[in-house]
Write an enzyme that holds these catalytic residues in place. Structure first.
Site, PDB file in Angstrom:
ATOM      1  N   LYS A  12       1.504  -4.155   6.490  1.00 24.60           N
ATOM      2  CA  LYS A  12       2.046  -4.183   5.126  1.00 24.60           C
ATOM      3  C   LYS A  12       3.548  -3.916   5.138  1.00 24.60           C
ATOM      4  CE  LYS A  12      -1.725  -4.649   2.614  1.00 24.60           C
ATOM      5  NZ  LYS A  12      -1.944  -5.791   1.737  1.00 24.60           N
TER       6      LYS A  12
ATOM      7  N   THR B  42       0.832  -1.202   0.000  1.00 24.84           N
ATOM      8  CA  THR B  42       0.000   0.000   0.000  1.00 24.84           C
ATOM      9  C   THR B  42       0.867   1.252   0.000  1.00 24.84           C
ATOM     10  OG1 THR B  42      -1.625   1.255   1.269  1.00 24.84           O
ATOM     11  CG2 THR B  42      -0.191  -0.163   2.540  1.00 24.84           C
TER      12      THR B  42
ATOM     13  N   SER C 221      -1.561   3.259  10.554  1.00 29.15           N
ATOM     14  CA  SER C 221      -2.496   2.402  11.299  1.00 29.15           C
ATOM     15  C   SER C 221      -1.836   1.042  11.498  1.00 29.15           C
ATOM     16  CB  SER C 221      -3.808   2.210  10.515  1.00 29.15           C
ATOM     17  OG  SER C 221      -3.592   1.339   9.410  1.00 29.15           O
TER      18      SER C 221
ATOM     19  N   TYR D 186      -3.047  -1.647  10.509  1.00 32.11           N
ATOM     20  CA  TYR D 186      -3.167  -2.324   9.215  1.00 32.11           C
ATOM     21  C   TYR D 186      -2.006  -1.925   8.306  1.00 32.11           C
ATOM     22  CZ  TYR D 186      -3.949  -2.145   4.255  1.00 32.11           C
ATOM     23  OH  TYR D 186      -3.726  -2.209   2.912  1.00 32.11           O
ATOM     24  N   HIS D 187      -1.796  -0.612   8.127  1.00 29.47           N
ATOM     25  CA  HIS D 187      -0.728  -0.178   7.221  1.00 29.47           C
ATOM     26  C   HIS D 187       0.624  -0.713   7.713  1.00 29.47           C
ATOM     27  CE1 HIS D 187      -3.826   2.868   5.977  1.00 29.47           C
ATOM     28  NE2 HIS D 187      -3.273   2.687   4.792  1.00 29.47           N
TER      29      HIS D 187
HETATM   30  P1  NAD Z   1     -11.168  -7.299   0.337  1.00 28.22           P
HETATM   31  O1  NAD Z   1     -11.383  -7.326   1.804  1.00 28.22           O
HETATM   32  O2  NAD Z   1     -12.295  -6.931  -0.542  1.00 28.22           O
HETATM   33  O3  NAD Z   1     -10.580  -8.700  -0.167  1.00 28.22           O
HETATM   34  C1  NAD Z   1      -9.606  -9.436   0.532  1.00 28.22           C
HETATM   35  C2  NAD Z   1      -9.936 -10.911   0.340  1.00 28.22           C
HETATM   36  O4  NAD Z   1      -8.921 -11.687   1.011  1.00 28.22           O
HETATM   37  C3  NAD Z   1     -11.273 -11.314   0.951  1.00 28.22           C
HETATM   38  O5  NAD Z   1     -12.056 -12.014   0.017  1.00 28.22           O
HETATM   39  C4  NAD Z   1     -10.887 -12.169   2.157  1.00 28.22           C
HETATM   40  O6  NAD Z   1     -11.844 -13.181   2.430  1.00 28.22           O
HETATM   41  C5  NAD Z   1      -9.528 -12.720   1.733  1.00 28.22           C
HETATM   42  N1  NAD Z   1      -8.654 -13.056   2.876  1.00 28.22           N
HETATM   43  C6  NAD Z   1      -8.306 -12.263   3.913  1.00 28.22           C
HETATM   44  N2  NAD Z   1      -7.494 -12.925   4.745  1.00 28.22           N
HETATM   45  C7  NAD Z   1      -7.317 -14.172   4.228  1.00 28.22           C
HETATM   46  C8  NAD Z   1      -6.598 -15.313   4.652  1.00 28.22           C
HETATM   47  N3  NAD Z   1      -5.893 -15.319   5.790  1.00 28.22           N
HETATM   48  N4  NAD Z   1      -6.630 -16.433   3.882  1.00 28.22           N
HETATM   49  C9  NAD Z   1      -7.349 -16.450   2.723  1.00 28.22           C
HETATM   50  N5  NAD Z   1      -8.077 -15.384   2.289  1.00 28.22           N
HETATM   51  C10 NAD Z   1      -8.046 -14.264   3.038  1.00 28.22           C
HETATM   52  O7  NAD Z   1      -9.915  -6.314   0.078  1.00 28.22           O
HETATM   53  P2  NAD Z   1      -9.488  -5.573  -1.263  1.00 28.22           P
HETATM   54  O8  NAD Z   1      -9.996  -4.180  -1.204  1.00 28.22           O
HETATM   55  O9  NAD Z   1      -9.777  -6.413  -2.420  1.00 28.22           O
HETATM   56  O10 NAD Z   1      -7.917  -5.503  -1.046  1.00 28.22           O
HETATM   57  C11 NAD Z   1      -7.093  -6.549  -1.552  1.00 28.22           C
HETATM   58  C12 NAD Z   1      -5.643  -6.243  -1.252  1.00 28.22           C
HETATM   59  O11 NAD Z   1      -5.267  -5.021  -1.868  1.00 28.22           O
HETATM   60  C13 NAD Z   1      -5.335  -6.098   0.232  1.00 28.22           C
HETATM   61  O12 NAD Z   1      -4.112  -6.701   0.517  1.00 28.22           O
HETATM   62  C14 NAD Z   1      -5.264  -4.606   0.424  1.00 28.22           C
HETATM   63  O13 NAD Z   1      -4.421  -4.300   1.478  1.00 28.22           O
HETATM   64  C15 NAD Z   1      -4.713  -4.135  -0.902  1.00 28.22           C
HETATM   65  N6  NAD Z   1      -5.135  -2.764  -1.215  1.00 28.22           N
HETATM   66  C16 NAD Z   1      -6.467  -2.440  -1.336  1.00 28.22           C
HETATM   67  C17 NAD Z   1      -6.828  -1.124  -1.636  1.00 28.22           C
HETATM   68  C18 NAD Z   1      -8.257  -0.685  -1.757  1.00 28.22           C
HETATM   69  O14 NAD Z   1      -8.502   0.528  -1.914  1.00 28.22           O
HETATM   70  N7  NAD Z   1      -9.233  -1.573  -1.711  1.00 28.22           N
HETATM   71  C19 NAD Z   1      -5.824  -0.168  -1.812  1.00 28.22           C
HETATM   72  C20 NAD Z   1      -4.480  -0.531  -1.683  1.00 28.22           C
HETATM   73  C21 NAD Z   1      -4.147  -1.836  -1.383  1.00 28.22           C
HETATM   74  N1  USQ Z   2     -11.412   9.889   4.670  1.00 29.10           N
HETATM   75  C1  USQ Z   2     -12.316  10.926   4.768  1.00 29.10           C
HETATM   76  N2  USQ Z   2     -13.638  10.605   4.827  1.00 29.10           N
HETATM   77  C2  USQ Z   2     -14.094   9.319   4.754  1.00 29.10           C
HETATM   78  C3  USQ Z   2     -13.163   8.277   4.635  1.00 29.10           C
HETATM   79  C4  USQ Z   2     -11.823   8.596   4.611  1.00 29.10           C
HETATM   80  O1  USQ Z   2     -11.946  12.105   4.812  1.00 29.10           O
HETATM   81  O2  USQ Z   2     -15.308   9.118   4.808  1.00 29.10           O
HETATM   82  C5  USQ Z   2      -9.960  10.197   4.595  1.00 29.10           C
HETATM   83  C6  USQ Z   2      -9.116   9.499   5.649  1.00 29.10           C
HETATM   84  O3  USQ Z   2      -9.057  10.233   6.844  1.00 29.10           O
HETATM   85  C7  USQ Z   2      -7.770   9.391   4.934  1.00 29.10           C
HETATM   86  C8  USQ Z   2      -8.135   9.266   3.474  1.00 29.10           C
HETATM   87  O4  USQ Z   2      -9.491   9.715   3.358  1.00 29.10           O
HETATM   88  O5  USQ Z   2      -7.046  10.576   5.101  1.00 29.10           O
HETATM   89  C9  USQ Z   2      -8.047   7.849   2.941  1.00 29.10           C
HETATM   90  O6  USQ Z   2      -8.841   6.993   3.749  1.00 29.10           O
HETATM   91  P1  USQ Z   2      -9.504   5.668   3.127  1.00 29.10           P
HETATM   92  O7  USQ Z   2     -10.387   5.059   4.162  1.00 29.10           O
HETATM   93  O8  USQ Z   2     -10.076   5.953   1.806  1.00 29.10           O
HETATM   94  O9  USQ Z   2      -8.198   4.792   2.826  1.00 29.10           O
HETATM   95  P2  USQ Z   2      -7.171   4.072   3.800  1.00 29.10           P
HETATM   96  O10 USQ Z   2      -7.641   3.983   5.188  1.00 29.10           O
HETATM   97  O11 USQ Z   2      -5.821   4.698   3.597  1.00 29.10           O
HETATM   98  O12 USQ Z   2      -7.161   2.584   3.225  1.00 29.10           O
HETATM   99  C10 USQ Z   2      -7.509   2.280   1.875  1.00 29.10           C
HETATM  100  C11 USQ Z   2      -7.690   0.774   1.804  1.00 29.10           C
HETATM  101  C12 USQ Z   2      -6.377   0.088   2.161  1.00 29.10           C
HETATM  102  C13 USQ Z   2      -5.276   0.614   1.269  1.00 29.10           C
HETATM  103  C14 USQ Z   2      -5.179   2.127   1.303  1.00 29.10           C
HETATM  104  C15 USQ Z   2      -4.262   2.686   0.249  1.00 29.10           C
HETATM  105  O13 USQ Z   2      -8.720   0.359   2.709  1.00 29.10           O
HETATM  106  O14 USQ Z   2      -6.508  -1.316   2.009  1.00 29.10           O
HETATM  107  O15 USQ Z   2      -4.045   0.081   1.683  1.00 29.10           O
HETATM  108  O16 USQ Z   2      -6.482   2.676   0.986  1.00 29.10           O
HETATM  109  S1  USQ Z   2      -3.382   4.110   0.831  1.00 29.10           S
HETATM  110  O17 USQ Z   2      -4.366   5.085   1.331  1.00 29.10           O
HETATM  111  O18 USQ Z   2      -2.649   4.629  -0.288  1.00 29.10           O
HETATM  112  O19 USQ Z   2      -2.551   3.657   1.911  1.00 29.10           O
END
Ligand code: NAD
Ligand code: USQ
Length: 383
Positions: free
Chosen positions: A185, A144, A179, A181-182
């Site tokens: 990664k 991420t 966070s 979570y982050h």
């Molecule tokens: P999502 O929650 O929609 O999908 C994740 C999938 O992984 C789910 O179907 C879940 O069941 C599966 N999963 C989780 N833990 C598992 C485990 N231990 N074993 C097997 N399956 C498992 O998430 P997404 O939005 O599709 O994100 C996918 C990936 O991309 C993540 O790693 C996330 O961090 C990364 N990512 C997402 C975004 C975003 O904006 N959605 C942005 C940047 C990075």
């Molecule tokens: N934010 C708002 N209002 C909202 C939701 C979010 O102002 O209703 C703000 C947050 O405070 C933050 C920014 O928007 O400053 C991004 O938040 P987000 O919830 O859209 O994204 P984030 O928490 O960073 O996580 C999402 C995905 C995660 C991925 C990440 C990419 O859930 O899996 O890793 O985006 S990045 O942001 O580049 O790290």
């Protein structure tokens, strides 16, 4: 090429699995379906009605004539992961299978621990299967952009050349995630980098920005193939949430001043970036990092764009500035490089062209499914 998509029932993984299958790759999905379980625990649902994974896959087979094999289980279970991979014998593994919500990881100790164990142990298990059985298989791992945080200098793609006391080295770029979570990664990135250096594995870390949109060529072919779109305060991401809020007449929830700048990309670019990465694999021993995004916006400007587009559709869109539930800088420098994927041939979709088709129209179509109680953020970073 045989490609295993871990997390292929999720938002990015489902779109990617169908896209690669459509392109002629032999695809299998491995997923524990835990994300559907977390939705139930949080009493929330995606805006779009997603079918069970088996139904989705059967529909895909009927429509396209292409089979996607399914392995249901948890990558924290090493034996399951190993046996699935031995059966499928992938040449590339695309790993999306993690807990991906920052607010979820900040709910309490249990959720922080769950997030880090799920993500870090799952990836470590995968590294061991690769080391023991598939040393030549290319790992494409979703990282991420949030690993970098918001430093006051330009963000490079994974590495930075530093001169210190007259000596020079190319070192991993400093990480300041926002966070638990982050942070998971960042831990993954370190483990993968180590496995490449020590065992000679080949890996690409895709440091992805915030993904938006719900429509890809394949997921738009049939309603049973529809992708998920999260809008709730835990799993919903900024822009997707704003569009759903606009559709139901809820004021857009900008946190704080809205000066937080992030990197964004359309889900159609997510799937293409993954293809570009698997088509030109990292070398043995190489830990390659691509910053996977196409545009940068601050959340206040995003809200203004949604308001303008919403108003053009006859929606009455208001913007609210809520007290920020997160601890993050609201005014800061942010300038990230993203040339690696562009050099490989990525042709970005721009938000200005897709806001209405890929997001607002879907939001309006499914707005009766919105539970407005799920919109306001409930998880706070502090106290
Ligand atoms: P999502 O929650 O929609 O999908 C994740 C999938 O992984 C789910 O179907 C879940 O069941 C599966 N999963 C989780 N833990 C598992 C485990 N231990 N074993 C097997 N399956 C498992 O998430 P997404 O939005 O599709 O994100 C996918 C990936 O991309 C993540 O790693 C996330 O961090 C990364 N990512 C997402 C975004 C975003 O904006 N959605 C942005 C940047 C990075
Ligand atoms: N934010 C708002 N209002 C909202 C939701 C979010 O102002 O209703 C703000 C947050 O405070 C933050 C920014 O928007 O400053 C991004 O938040 P987000 O919830 O859209 O994204 P984030 O928490 O960073 O996580 C999402 C995905 C995660 C991925 C990440 C990419 O859930 O899996 O890793 O985006 S990045 O942001 O580049 O790290």
């Amino acid at each position: 090429m045989k490609v295993l998509v871990i997390g292929g029932d999720g938002y990015c993984g489902w779109a990617t699995a169908l896209y690669l299958s459509n392109k002629g790759y032999e695809v299998a999905i491995l997923d524990s379906l835990v994300r559907r379980h977390w939705d139930m625990e949080l009493c929330t649902e995606t805006l779009t009605p997603i079918a069970p994974i088996q139904t989705r896959l059967q529909r895909w087979k009927d429509l396209s004539g292409k089979n996607i094999e399914l392995f249901v289980g948890d990558i924290n279970n090493y034996e399951f992961l190993k046996q699935s991979m031995l059966k499928f014998e992938p040449q590339a593994v695309v790993h999306f299978g993690e807990q991906r919500s920052a607010p979820f990881s900040m709910i309490d100790r249990e959720h922080a621990v769950l997030t880090q164990v799920n993500n870090v142990v799952g990836t470590l298990n995968l590294l061991y299967v690769l080391h023991d059985h598939f040393p030549d298989c290319h790992l494409v791992k979703l990282g991420t952009m949030g690993e970098y945080g918001t430093p006051n200098i330009d963000i490079e793609e994974g590495y930075i050349t530093i001169e210190h006391n007259g000596r020079k080295d190319r070192l991993p770029y400093p990480k300041q995630p926002g966070s638990y979570y982050h942070l998971s990664k960042v831990h993954d990135s370190h483990n993968i980098h180590f496995a490449c250096r020590i065992w000679g594995l080949r890996a690409t870390d895709l440091n992805q920005g915030v993904v938006y949109g719900v429509l890809t060529e394949e997921t738009g072919m049939d309603e049973l193939l529809i992708n998920r779109l999260d809008y709730d305060g835990v799993f919903g991401t900024a822009l997707n949430r704003f569009c759903v809020q606009a559709a139901v007449g809820h004021p857009l929830t900008v946190y704080g001043s809205g000066g937080q700048t992030r990197a964004f990309l359309d889900i159609r670019d997510t799937v293409r970036c993954v293809e570009l990465a698997i088509n030109s694999p990292a070398d043995p021993g190489e830990f390659r990092v691509f910053n996977q995004f196409t545009e940068m916006f601050n959340v206040g400007d995003l809200a203004l764009m949604v308001k303008k587009a919403g108003n053009s559709l006859g929606l009455n869109v208001e913007i609210d500035h809520l007290e920020n539930p997160r601890v993050e800088k609201e005014e800061h420098y942010f300038n990230a490089k993203n040339t690696n994927l562009l050099d490989l041939g990525l042709q970005p979709h721009l938000l200005s062209d897709s806001l209405i088709d890929s997001l607002l129209n879907f939001s309006v179509k499914y707005k009766a499914r919105v539970d407005e109680k799920q919109i306001l953020p409930k998880v706070k970073w502090k106290g």
